[in-house]
Design an enzyme around this catalytic site. Sequence first.
Site, short mmCIF file in Angstrom:
data_model
loop_
_atom_site.label_atom_id
_atom_site.label_comp_id
_atom_site.label_asym_id
_atom_site.label_seq_id
_atom_site.Cartn_x
_atom_site.Cartn_y
_atom_site.Cartn_z
N HIS A 146 0.85 -1.18 0.00
CA HIS A 146 0.00 0.00 0.00
C HIS A 146 0.89 1.24 0.00
CE1 HIS A 146 -4.10 -1.35 0.05
NE2 HIS A 146 -3.86 -2.23 1.02
N ASP A 181 -0.25 6.98 -3.57
CA ASP A 181 -1.43 6.69 -4.37
C ASP A 181 -1.71 7.76 -5.42
OD1 ASP A 181 -1.99 4.26 -3.24
OD2 ASP A 181 -3.56 5.00 -1.89
#
Length: 355
Positions: free
Chosen positions: A130, A160
């Site tokens: 992540h 992200d």
Amino acid sequence: MAGALEGLTVLEFAGIGPGPFACMMLADHGAKVIRIERPGVTGRHGDAGQRDILNRNRVRIELDLKDSAAITRIRELVKQADAIVEGYRPGVMERLGLGPDVLLADNPKLVYGRMTGWGQDGPMAPLAGHDINYIALSGALHTYGQAGGKPQFPVNAVGDFGGGGMVLAFGIMAGVFSAQRTGKGQVIDAAMVDGAAILSGMTWTFYGNGTWKDERGTNLLDGGAHFYDTYETSDGKWISLGSIEPQFYALLMEKTGLAEDPQFKRQMDASQWPELKERIGALIKTKTRDEWCAIMDGTDICFAPVLSLAEAPSHPHNTARGTFTTVDGMVQPRPAPRFLGTPAPEPKLASVPLD
């Protein structure tokens, strides 16, 4: 007007986070983004579906990727598309029969955008991860946080969205530009670990030139300096200061009543910064945030109050520019950047089915 990207068609294989963000950027500015969703999956695993800002301005179609008829349908759609975006682990699209070799044979001008954390190759490519992991491996996370404290990640903005979705959106448009000139499409390997690294380009410049200590919270732009940091006010709120240049620093000294203090005159003496931070922090805490706004707003101090999500949309500057809008009862940022000749249309939160 439909936006600067009117006429661009993108197929998006539904996912969460950076891939949808890249496609939001394209769709916001007029691209026709067809979001391919698996039946019954929308709204699971962090995707808010029709209430997800990152999914706005889409055309939607549900297809079972385990169905050969669906694969055939996708290949037909690809023939009319400029680009696709997929965010699966390496090898998944190939196993579905939708890998780059297949789709570029169907459409030689196709730009094939691949969004992953670790990239398409390398020893970590097949592993889960992540944002926090990608920015950690890039070196970026090490630079965020207070001196002597643990690394502090900036939610999931750097991996992200900045290093992932924004880099992919740039890659898609660069690939389309190349394909328009050469007639040849290509694969865009957008890895968040790479993107987080490139976002730290200025930090690497300072480090490479010996002006950045490899120790967080001790440098000019990481909270080490007393004139570039956030400070708590007497009402438990916060302000931000960024008075780097001498003329801006002089204004800060003037407005805080410190202009004649000999210690504060040594602005760039890093050995003094820890003590000066304590002193200016104590001073800032003697007034409320609104009181400091009354003193510093409208000056070149490089000052702004730290606004909450609830507060930011109603700040006079944001309202004057229309930075935020409300769609279907949900406050959200308007498209950026702004194209003055081909402005982006007002966002639509819910997607529409493909005809």
